[in-house]
Design an enzyme around this catalytic site. Structure first.
Site, PDB file in Angstrom:
ATOM      1  N   ASP A  72       0.828  -1.202   0.000  1.00 18.15           N
ATOM      2  CA  ASP A  72       0.000   0.000   0.000  1.00 18.15           C
ATOM      3  C   ASP A  72       0.866   1.256   0.000  1.00 18.15           C
ATOM      4  O   ASP A  72       2.016   1.257   0.449  1.00 18.15           O
ATOM      5  CB  ASP A  72      -0.959   0.013   1.192  1.00 18.15           C
ATOM      6  CG  ASP A  72      -0.255  -0.046   2.537  1.00 18.15           C
ATOM      7  OD1 ASP A  72       0.749  -0.786   2.668  1.00 18.15           O
ATOM      8  OD2 ASP A  72      -0.694   0.647   3.482  1.00 18.15           O
ATOM      9  N   GLU A 137       0.205  -0.952   5.924  1.00 15.24           N
ATOM     10  CA  GLU A 137       1.290  -0.316   6.682  1.00 15.24           C
ATOM     11  C   GLU A 137       1.109   1.190   6.740  1.00 15.24           C
ATOM     12  O   GLU A 137       1.421   1.825   7.748  1.00 15.24           O
ATOM     13  CB  GLU A 137       2.645  -0.667   6.054  1.00 15.24           C
ATOM     14  CG  GLU A 137       3.838  -0.408   6.969  1.00 15.24           C
ATOM     15  CD  GLU A 137       4.360   1.021   6.910  1.00 15.24           C
ATOM     16  OE1 GLU A 137       5.153   1.398   7.808  1.00 15.24           O
ATOM     17  OE2 GLU A 137       3.991   1.768   5.978  1.00 15.24           O
TER      18      GLU A 137
END
Length: 380
Positions: A72, A137
């Site tokens: 991400d 994250e």
């Protein structure tokens, strides 16, 4: 175009704004499966995660080396401020531009191609190679690595060495290797006062005035001296708000957010007790919610840091500086499994910024650093 650069471009082209993975993990797992990795998807809520493992000639015997990272990325911000489309990788003047180029799709690509080269050369390597990849994250970090680690702990999955691909470098590739991170403790504070007319302060209780002396003491406080691996603990206010908007009203409430970044010299309990003692001593009437986003961790010099530093020295010709600075990373969830954890990635100068980019030559050089590390730890 190199295989690592080609894969980096393919990952950047997938608009994986947290927690959306946008197909990045499928691209990775397809290639890992072809190398003999056993792939285990571990989705939680909207978050995609996977654990992958390839065992060498010794089966379950031998050490486990894990690459960890995230697919991400943060939002682009105003697209019109970019000089090229954020999710259309563009090479210009020796750099590759695109959201995630540095944080951390170049590292993901380098991990994967390093494994491909290593397995091709040493299919009967020692121990096991693993991947722990998440799409959470950059977001709340609740359903990502934290949850995967819970699964691994329940099954008593061992991780001996973990290399996280966060962009650790500062001026040039490999100049800094992270061997730990500070802990992060946040507080949501509400100070209770009594609202009133500003001309009649004796009938009110101003929460701003109540908090000000306590806040001054907390900001000026010398929490500790740190130690050989960690800088001193710091206290910072991130948000503060009070008032009704009218100039003649004493507010009845103040809300503040603060954060403590702390070393191994402190515990969560010691910090909470210190803050609450100061507030109480100054007569502040308050409510306080605490949030722990990570405990400090440290990997003391050992096999993993020695292998990574030797790889930098061999490929780049200089010794990296070992550091625990910066923010938090998913290494904080993996270290409690008993793993040695270090972070090595590309230069972090443009992460989370408009026109995020990575030096093109660093993409292939990072591949070599990861390959040399695998050779030193799992090679025969």
């Amino acid at each position: 175009m190199s295989a690592t650069l080609d894969l980096t471009r393919a990952l950047i082209a997938r608009a994986s704004v947290s927690p959306n993975d946008a197909g990045c993990q499928a691209l990775m797992t397809e290639r890992l499966a072809s190398l003999g990795f056993r792939i285990e998807p571990l989705p939680f809520g909207p978050v995609e995660n996977f654990w992958a493992e390839r065992r060498g000639a010794g089966g379950t015997d031998g050490p486990v080396f894990c690459f960890a990272g995230h697919t991400d990325v943060v939002p682009t911000g105003p697209v019109e401020d970019w000089h090229s489309e954020p999710f259309t990788p563009l090479e210009r003047d020796g750099y590759l531009y695109g959201r995630g180029a540095a944080d951390m799709k170049s590292a993901l690509a380098a991990m994967l191609t390093a494994c491909e080269a290593f397995v091709a050369a040493q299919p009967d390597h020692r121990g096991s190679i693993a991947f722990l990849i998440t799409s959470d994250e950059e977001g709340p970090s609740v359903d990502g690595t934290r949850r995967v680690v819970e699964v691994l702990r329940e099954r008593r999955q061992r991780i001996d060495w973990c290399l996280v691909g966060e962009p650790s470098s500062e001026q040039r590739l490999g100049d800094v290797v992270k061997i730990g991170r500070r802990g992060s403790l946040s507080g949501r504070l509400t100070v209770h006062g009594i609202q009133g007319h500003i001309a009649y302060p004796d009938t009110a209780d101003n929460p701003v005035h109540r908090l000000a002396p306590a806040l001054a003491e907390l900001v000026a406080r010398h929490w500790d001296q740190g130690n050989e691996h960690f800088q001193p603990t710091s206290f910072q206010i991130s948000n503060i708000a009070a008032g009704t908007g009218a100039p003649n009203v004493i507010p009845g409430e103040l809300k503040a957010r603060f954060n403590l970044r702390f070393s191994t010299e402190q515990t969560v309990q010691s910090l909470q007790a210190a803050v609450e003692e100061v507030l109480s001593r100054h007569g502040v009437r308050y409510s306080l919610e605490w949030f722990v986003s990570g405990l400090p961790f440290l990997t003391r010099p050992g096999e993993l840091s020695a292998a990574v530093c030797a790889a930098v020295r061999e490929e780049l010709g200089y010794d990296p500086r070992l550091s625990t600075g910066g923010g938090t990373s998913d290494g904080r969830f993996i270290a409690p499994l008993g793993a040695q954890v270090v972070e090595l990635g590309v230069v972090n100068a443009t992460i989370h910024k408009v026109d995020e980019c990575v030096r093109i030559e660093d993409v292939d050089r990072l591949h070599l650093l990861y390959l040399r590390t695998l050779e030193r730890l799992l090679g025969r």
